[in-house]
Enzyme design. Structure first.
Site, PDB file in Angstrom:
ATOM      1  N   GLU A   1       0.796  -1.181  -0.117  1.00  0.00           N
ATOM      2  CA  GLU A   1       0.134  -0.078   0.114  1.00  0.00           C
ATOM      3  C   GLU A   1       0.952   1.253  -0.036  1.00  0.00           C
ATOM      4  O   GLU A   1       1.907   1.004   0.315  1.00  0.00           O
ATOM      5  CB  GLU A   1      -0.864  -0.052   1.161  1.00  0.00           C
ATOM      6  CG  GLU A   1      -0.253   0.214   2.529  1.00  0.00           C
ATOM      7  CD  GLU A   1      -0.986   0.730   3.636  1.00  0.00           C
ATOM      8  OE1 GLU A   1      -1.339   1.937   3.450  1.00  0.00           O
ATOM      9  OE2 GLU A   1      -1.189   0.297   4.618  1.00  0.00           O
TER      10      GLU A   1
ATOM     11  N   LYS B   1      -4.279  -1.526  14.097  1.00  0.00           N
ATOM     12  CA  LYS B   1      -3.644  -0.493  14.635  1.00  0.00           C
ATOM     13  C   LYS B   1      -3.977  -0.146  16.176  1.00  0.00           C
ATOM     14  O   LYS B   1      -5.295  -0.249  16.307  1.00  0.00           O
ATOM     15  CB  LYS B   1      -3.476   0.870  13.926  1.00  0.00           C
ATOM     16  CG  LYS B   1      -2.341   0.821  12.941  1.00  0.00           C
ATOM     17  CD  LYS B   1      -2.678   1.815  11.884  1.00  0.00           C
ATOM     18  CE  LYS B   1      -3.823   1.716  11.062  1.00  0.00           C
ATOM     19  NZ  LYS B   1      -4.298   2.345   9.968  1.00  0.00           N
TER      20      LYS B   1
HETATM   21  N1  PSU Z   1      -0.683   0.910   8.672  1.00  0.00           N
HETATM   22  C1  PSU Z   1       0.472   1.294   8.990  1.00  0.00           C
HETATM   23  N2  PSU Z   1       0.252   2.884   8.857  1.00  0.00           N
HETATM   24  C2  PSU Z   1      -0.536   3.435   8.320  1.00  0.00           C
HETATM   25  C3  PSU Z   1      -1.788   2.573   7.899  1.00  0.00           C
HETATM   26  C4  PSU Z   1      -1.815   1.272   8.123  1.00  0.00           C
HETATM   27  O1  PSU Z   1       1.337   1.088   9.832  1.00  0.00           O
HETATM   28  O2  PSU Z   1      -0.699   4.805   7.978  1.00  0.00           O
HETATM   29  C5  PSU Z   1      -2.771   3.244   7.141  1.00  0.00           C
HETATM   30  C6  PSU Z   1      -3.524   2.097   6.352  1.00  0.00           C
HETATM   31  O3  PSU Z   1      -3.590   2.753   4.736  1.00  0.00           O
HETATM   32  C7  PSU Z   1      -4.820   1.936   6.542  1.00  0.00           C
HETATM   33  C8  PSU Z   1      -5.382   3.404   6.870  1.00  0.00           C
HETATM   34  O4  PSU Z   1      -5.784   1.408   5.460  1.00  0.00           O
HETATM   35  O5  PSU Z   1      -4.042   3.719   7.705  1.00  0.00           O
HETATM   36  C9  PSU Z   1      -6.709   3.187   7.830  1.00  0.00           C
HETATM   37  O6  PSU Z   1      -7.177   4.756   7.998  1.00  0.00           O
HETATM   38  P1  PSU Z   1      -8.377   4.743   8.240  1.00  0.00           P
HETATM   39  O7  PSU Z   1      -8.618   4.550   9.943  1.00  0.00           O
HETATM   40  O8  PSU Z   1      -8.711   6.294   8.135  1.00  0.00           O
HETATM   41  O9  PSU Z   1      -9.398   3.937   7.566  1.00  0.00           O
END
Ligand code: PSU
Ligand code: MN
Length: 297
Positions: free
Chosen positions: A21, A153
């Protein structure tokens, strides 16, 4: 969709490919670590015998496999938009430059015919009853790909995220572990559906999912390498402070995840950042092993 020549050949020849990603590069990690990590992840995939396909959107084109200049742009350009599923038609019609989250990387990778995707942590249900549920979750429920990650996370409501995955039929596997990893920590007290020891075991489960024509993703969760683990008690204090600051500053929507990760890195003197990079690299390596295993039945 626009393929790099290398990825186009690999897909045509049915070689092992791992999708990566780009939100983690553009919005998840600070410069210059983000740039170094983007290249390190591609190298880990190559060392594992697979071809890396980092995914992003440039000029509204869905790019599968990026060149060096494109990766540099993601790491340095302040005007790269973080896009989730809802933004896809907008990005296309308006020819935007975007970084893809787990949701949109999974969507594009699956459309490209890629079966394995490595990331750090997926999005999930946020803490507090504010209806903030990452679009990563419904994407996993409707995209038959395999996502290698270290759980959701830590900033999220992990029990609620785990329940959501169960309700929507996403199989959660634990890589040589018996508990759901919690991103920076190896344990969470939450269950996985099955422990797996080898890439060929994972490949067998992926093939069975496909035989059953199930529409959902398989989540392979891999604990952070032990030498980088941060105990959850130590994290909770830092996280509580970060969450409080986010509430005070009224940070919401797609800004909340990068904000909390940045705050935690600052408050831990970079320990969370080091853990994040270590787990990303480890996950890329394991994803490569699984992609290779899928190519030799
Ligand atoms: N994992 C990490 N750092 C990140 C992310 C994931 O270690 O920045 C990103 C991924 O792209 C994930 C996103 O899909 O954060 C999720 O964001 P949100 O909670 O706004 O959907
Ligand atoms: Mn959200």
């Amino acid at each position: 969709m626009k393929f790099s020549p290398e990825v186009a050949d690999a897909i045509k020849d049915k070689k092992a490919v791992v999708a990566l990603e780009s939100t983690v590069i553009a919005h998840g990690l600070p410069y210059p670590k983000n740039l170094e990590t983007a290249f390190a992840l591609e190298k880990r995939v190559r060392d594992g015998g697979a071809i890396p396909a980092t995914i992003a959107v440039f000029g509204g084109e869905f790019c599968v496999g990026l060149n060096e200049a494109q990766i540099k742009r993601l790491a340095t350009d302040q005007n790269i938009r973080k896009i989730s599923r809802r933004d896809l038609p907008i990005a296309l019609a308006r020819k935007l430059n975007c970084a893809t989250t787990v949701a949109t990387t999974a969507f594009i990778a699956h459309a490209a015919g890629i079966k394995v995707f490595a990331t750090g942590g997926i999005g999930g249900v946020h803490r507090g009853f504010d209806w903030d549920v990452s679009a990563d979750l419904p994407e996993l429920a409707q995209t038959p790909i395999t996502v290698v990650c270290s759980g959701a996370k830590i900033v999220l409501d992990l029990p609620a995220t785990r329940e959501w995955l169960e309700t929507h039929g996403v199989s959660v596997l634990g890589w040589q572990c018996h508990e759901l990893p919690a991103f920076y920590s190896r344990t969470s007290g939450l269950t996985i559906d099955e422990r797996v020891e080898t890439a060929s075991e994972v490949a067998a489960i992926i093939r069975a999912r496909d035989d059953l024509k199930l529409p959902n993703a398989i989540l392979l969760t891999v604990p952070v390498p032990p030498e980088f683990e941060i105990e959850s008690a130590e994290l909770e204090k830092i996280l509580a402070d970060a969450l409080k600051l986010a509430a005070e500053q009224n940070i919401r929507g797609k800004e909340i995840t990068p904000f909390l990760l940045g705050q935690m890195s600052e408050r831990s003197a970079g320990k969370t950042l080091a853990a994040n990079i270590a787990l990303l690299e480890n996950n890329a390596k394991i994803a490569a092993n699984i992609a290779v295993s899928l190519t030799n039945p």
